[in-house]
Design a protein around this motif. Sequence first.
Motif, short mmCIF file in Angstrom:
data_model
loop_
_atom_site.label_atom_id
_atom_site.label_comp_id
_atom_site.label_asym_id
_atom_site.label_seq_id
_atom_site.Cartn_x
_atom_site.Cartn_y
_atom_site.Cartn_z
N ARG A 217 -3.69 -0.39 3.25
CA ARG A 217 -3.26 -0.21 4.72
C ARG A 217 -1.66 -0.45 4.73
N GLN A 220 -0.23 2.77 3.91
CA GLN A 220 -0.73 3.74 4.78
C GLN A 220 0.49 3.45 6.08
N LYS A 224 3.42 6.14 7.29
CA LYS A 224 3.18 6.77 8.89
C LYS A 224 4.68 6.45 9.53
N VAL A 230 -1.07 10.24 8.46
CA VAL A 230 -1.98 9.41 7.69
C VAL A 230 -2.59 8.39 8.61
N THR A 232 -4.47 4.78 9.13
CA THR A 232 -3.96 3.18 8.72
C THR A 232 -5.12 2.38 8.91
N LEU A 236 -9.00 3.97 0.92
CA LEU A 236 -8.47 5.03 0.05
C LEU A 236 -9.39 6.27 -0.07
N LYS A 239 -8.39 12.01 1.96
CA LYS A 239 -7.35 12.38 2.94
C LYS A 239 -6.16 11.38 2.52
N THR A 240 -6.29 10.27 2.13
CA THR A 240 -5.27 9.23 2.14
C THR A 240 -4.53 9.30 0.63
N ARG A 241 -5.29 9.87 -0.13
CA ARG A 241 -4.90 10.00 -1.76
C ARG A 241 -4.08 11.35 -1.48
#
Length: 277
Positions: A217, A220, A224, A230, A232, A236, A239-241
């Motif tokens: 977090r 992220q 951001k 991305v 928050t 993980l 999409k976040t990767r």
Amino acid sequence: MRASFRLCALAFACAFITACTTTMLNRGTYQADTQYQARNADSRVRFLVMHYTEIDEARSLAVLTGDEVSAHYVVPDAPRIQNGEPVVYQLVPEDKRAWHAGQSFWQGATELNASSIGIENVNLGPIDTPSGRMWQPYPPAQIDALIKLSRDIVERYRIPPTRVVGHSDIAPQRKIDPGPLFPWHALYEAGIGAWPDDADVARHLAGRDAKAPADVRALQEKLKRYGYDVATDGVLDEKTRRVFSAFQMHFRPFDYAGNADAESDAIAAALLDKYFP
């Protein structure tokens, strides 16, 4: 005396007519008078976006002058030299929109086609071989031409360092160009784009192992704030990767696995310290 007065009057009249004429634009069915210019206006150009073409020069020019996609500039991998300077191709005037960014987001702006200049670099991108994925390097002559072009653009439009970005930065769910071998650090040293200070990265790393897990977090939230689209939520997921990987390709290209690690967190913190204190 009277003749002199007549000559002065005639000169004034000619100057007035000339001034009025030069401010008038004939647009066929009407005339536009441009003598009054508003001060409250600025350029549409707010971002500079880097790409690679994934095909050779001839095919790149054919595709980018076709009906589907376009870019403002193409930088060949082996630019020809004219009058001692490298030659790049300009395909779209800078005051017009080119179709290079697609669905995109950066620092709150969406659809960056409307507010950016796009540079396509002739480069084959990733090449899958029996021994694994390989990336084509950017030759020194191409980097030299790219630096000269980019420096001119960022200076004329006063584009801030954090708004010189890759296609993968503004569309990480779809794109991976310009890839991990793109010369971001060389551009930074030439006054183009952003880069963290090593001392600040070390300070934020604070003795942690570079590969040690970091809070998802927190990373992220840092990305951001820097500009990425991305979530928050501390998850993980894929999409976040992909966002983490895009960030790492830009600022830590030797490892872009998309993990939340201490070094990535330190780099992000150092960038925020430098550009968004």
